[in-house]
Scaffold this motif. Structure first.
Motif, PDB file in Angstrom:
ATOM      1  N   LYS A  17      64.290  12.990  56.671  1.00 56.54           N
ATOM      2  CA  LYS A  17      63.702  13.805  57.737  1.00 56.54           C
ATOM      3  C   LYS A  17      64.134  13.291  59.101  1.00 56.54           C
ATOM      4  O   LYS A  17      64.453  14.081  60.002  1.00 56.54           O
ATOM      5  CB  LYS A  17      62.183  13.788  57.622  1.00 56.54           C
ATOM      6  CG  LYS A  17      61.478  14.620  58.681  1.00 56.54           C
ATOM      7  CD  LYS A  17      59.972  14.568  58.509  1.00 56.54           C
ATOM      8  CE  LYS A  17      59.274  15.375  59.609  1.00 56.54           C
ATOM      9  NZ  LYS A  17      57.796  15.324  59.483  1.00 56.54           N
ATOM     10  N   ASP A  18      64.152  11.963  59.294  1.00 58.03           N
ATOM     11  CA  ASP A  18      64.538  11.390  60.590  1.00 58.03           C
ATOM     12  C   ASP A  18      65.981  11.723  60.938  1.00 58.03           C
ATOM     13  O   ASP A  18      66.296  12.050  62.090  1.00 58.03           O
ATOM     14  CB  ASP A  18      64.355   9.865  60.578  1.00 58.03           C
ATOM     15  CG  ASP A  18      62.890   9.462  60.644  1.00 58.03           C
ATOM     16  OD1 ASP A  18      62.070  10.320  61.019  1.00 58.03           O
ATOM     17  OD2 ASP A  18      62.576   8.308  60.322  1.00 58.03           O
ATOM     18  N   VAL A  19      66.883  11.642  59.957  1.00 58.82           N
ATOM     19  CA  VAL A  19      68.300  11.944  60.204  1.00 58.82           C
ATOM     20  C   VAL A  19      68.463  13.407  60.588  1.00 58.82           C
ATOM     21  O   VAL A  19      69.196  13.748  61.525  1.00 58.82           O
ATOM     22  CB  VAL A  19      69.159  11.612  58.969  1.00 58.82           C
ATOM     23  CG1 VAL A  19      70.568  12.185  59.110  1.00 58.82           C
ATOM     24  CG2 VAL A  19      69.245  10.101  58.768  1.00 58.82           C
ATOM     25  N   VAL A  20      67.778  14.299  59.871  1.00 57.87           N
ATOM     26  CA  VAL A  20      67.866  15.730  60.171  1.00 57.87           C
ATOM     27  C   VAL A  20      67.351  16.019  61.574  1.00 57.87           C
ATOM     28  O   VAL A  20      67.977  16.758  62.348  1.00 57.87           O
ATOM     29  CB  VAL A  20      67.071  16.553  59.133  1.00 57.87           C
ATOM     30  CG1 VAL A  20      66.979  18.010  59.564  1.00 57.87           C
ATOM     31  CG2 VAL A  20      67.728  16.461  57.768  1.00 57.87           C
ATOM     32  N   GLU A  21      66.212  15.407  61.948  1.00 55.27           N
ATOM     33  CA  GLU A  21      65.645  15.639  63.273  1.00 55.27           C
ATOM     34  C   GLU A  21      66.595  15.166  64.372  1.00 55.27           C
ATOM     35  O   GLU A  21      66.814  15.859  65.365  1.00 55.27           O
ATOM     36  CB  GLU A  21      64.290  14.935  63.406  1.00 55.27           C
ATOM     37  CG  GLU A  21      63.178  15.604  62.611  1.00 55.27           C
ATOM     38  CD  GLU A  21      61.849  14.885  62.771  1.00 55.27           C
ATOM     39  OE1 GLU A  21      61.858  13.744  63.270  1.00 55.27           O
ATOM     40  OE2 GLU A  21      60.822  15.472  62.404  1.00 55.27           O
ATOM     41  N   LEU A  22      67.159  13.980  64.190  1.00 59.44           N
ATOM     42  CA  LEU A  22      68.092  13.452  65.187  1.00 59.44           C
ATOM     43  C   LEU A  22      69.319  14.356  65.328  1.00 59.44           C
ATOM     44  O   LEU A  22      69.797  14.619  66.438  1.00 59.44           O
ATOM     45  CB  LEU A  22      68.533  12.038  64.810  1.00 59.44           C
ATOM     46  CG  LEU A  22      67.523  10.918  65.047  1.00 59.44           C
ATOM     47  CD1 LEU A  22      68.068   9.594  64.521  1.00 59.44           C
ATOM     48  CD2 LEU A  22      67.200  10.794  66.532  1.00 59.44           C
ATOM     49  N   ALA A  23      69.844  14.812  64.198  1.00 58.99           N
ATOM     50  CA  ALA A  23      71.041  15.660  64.221  1.00 58.99           C
ATOM     51  C   ALA A  23      70.751  16.999  64.897  1.00 58.99           C
ATOM     52  O   ALA A  23      71.567  17.497  65.687  1.00 58.99           O
ATOM     53  CB  ALA A  23      71.552  15.880  62.801  1.00 58.99           C
ATOM     54  N   LEU A  24      69.591  17.600  64.611  1.00 53.69           N
ATOM     55  CA  LEU A  24      69.255  18.887  65.212  1.00 53.69           C
ATOM     56  C   LEU A  24      69.029  18.768  66.710  1.00 53.69           C
ATOM     57  O   LEU A  24      69.411  19.646  67.491  1.00 53.69           O
ATOM     58  CB  LEU A  24      68.016  19.478  64.534  1.00 53.69           C
ATOM     59  CG  LEU A  24      68.174  19.879  63.058  1.00 53.69           C
ATOM     60  CD1 LEU A  24      66.897  20.509  62.538  1.00 53.69           C
ATOM     61  CD2 LEU A  24      69.347  20.837  62.874  1.00 53.69           C
ATOM     62  N   VAL A  25      68.404  17.663  67.132  1.00 51.81           N
ATOM     63  CA  VAL A  25      68.217  17.429  68.568  1.00 51.81           C
ATOM     64  C   VAL A  25      69.565  17.220  69.240  1.00 51.81           C
ATOM     65  O   VAL A  25      69.845  17.764  70.310  1.00 51.81           O
ATOM     66  CB  VAL A  25      67.306  16.208  68.806  1.00 51.81           C
ATOM     67  CG1 VAL A  25      67.333  15.800  70.271  1.00 51.81           C
ATOM     68  CG2 VAL A  25      65.878  16.525  68.387  1.00 51.81           C
ATOM     69  N   ALA A  26      70.430  16.421  68.599  1.00 55.21           N
ATOM     70  CA  ALA A  26      71.751  16.134  69.179  1.00 55.21           C
ATOM     71  C   ALA A  26      72.584  17.407  69.321  1.00 55.21           C
ATOM     72  O   ALA A  26      73.390  17.526  70.253  1.00 55.21           O
ATOM     73  CB  ALA A  26      72.489  15.121  68.311  1.00 55.21           C
TER      74      ALA A  26
END
Length: 288
Positions: free
Chosen positions: A5-14
């Motif tokens: 979940k953390d990786v997905v959130e970071l990628a979507l924000v980026a």
């Protein structure tokens, strides 16, 4: 296997919830793709993740090696698309909108030694010496001096990046100035309308962001330096000190040893920390 979940959130924000290939805003209609497939040794890290829209994901995912038509997306190509788009979003997020400067109305008076008067009041009788000054457009129709200086600084950053990348300095200067004037349909950047001040800054910051990957390998130290300022700025937005920032980096990047400077981080970790700071500021509800 899938991303955490953390990786997905970071990628979507980026990515700003946009596709890294076609740049279309997707909202919730977006997917995360493994740049290197898990079946070929790819992991579930942030570095191996690229957000894509449904259509682009289908093209990337469903290429048939047994019946090839056209050319499939290579890993290096996907990484370049991802890094270029992430850099552009980062630059857009770095912008701190500022209120437009109040319009200044300047009245110039000149003479040849004759008396100059306003109404029935004598103003002065000495010779007026003309001086060349940069001044705001009367009536505030065009960009202010402050915005003009920001534009000049961003153009300089763009030219410096291309020069560092081994490109012709004069050609880079001609390209960026010509593109800027064409973008706003003006003959001089000082003619850009005042209401387009923020958009002009955003547009130039995007050009700088898209140019930055050119020096990531050629001049890695200069590339890293370009990320220090926005990271520290976001730490200030969150109200945390440098020491707290270094502790956050150690925790979120899972570093084995504490750091005392951002210079100790690798390129990969520095970019990851930048995305972490963007995410934390957005989560806190402060300015982006």
């Amino acid at each position: 296997m899938s991303f955490s979940k953390d990786v997905v959130e970071l990628a979507l924000v980026a990515a700003g919830r946009c596709c890294c290939i076609c740049h279309k805003f997707c909202g919730v209609r977006i997917e995360t793709h493994h740049i290197r497939p898990v079946s070929k040794g790819g992991d579930n890290s942030f570095e191996n993740c690229i957000p894509l829209c449904f259509d682009c994901h289908a093209e990337v995912e469903h290429y048939n090696d047994q019946h090839p038509r056209g050319r499939k997306f290579s890993e290096s190509e996907l990484r370049k698309h991802r890094d270029t788009w992430f850099s552009k979003v980062e630059e857009m997020n770095t912008l701190t909108p500022s209120p437009s400067d109040s319009p200044q109305v300047i009245q110039a008076v000149s003479g040849n030694g004759n008396m100059v008067a306003g109404r029935d009041l004598n103003i002065r009788t000495e010779r007026v010496v003309r001086k060349t000054v940069v001044q705001t457009d009367p009536g505030g129709r065009h960009i202010s001096n402050t915005t003009a200086r920001k534009i000049q600084d961003l153009v300089k950053d763009y030219i410096d990046i291309h020069t560092t990348a081994g490109k012709d300095t004069q050609r880079a200067a001609q390209r960026i100035w010509s593109s800027l004037k064409n973008e706003f349909n003006v003959t001089s950047y000082k003619e850009i309308p005042a209401q387009d001040s923020d958009r002009a800054i955003q547009w130039l910051q995007a050009q700088v962001a898209m140019a930055r990957p050119k020096i990531r390998r050629r001049a890695p130290d200069k590339w890293k330096e370009s990320l220090y300022k926005p990271i520290y700025a976001r730490a200030g937005d969150l109200g945390i000190s440098k020491e707290d920032l270094y502790l956050l980096a150690q925790e979120r990047l899972a570093l084995k040893k504490p750091i005392r400077s951002l210079k100790e981080l690798t390129q990969r970790d520095l970019q990851r920390l930048h995305h972490v700071m963007i995410y934390e500021v957005k989560k806190s509800g402060n300015k982006p």
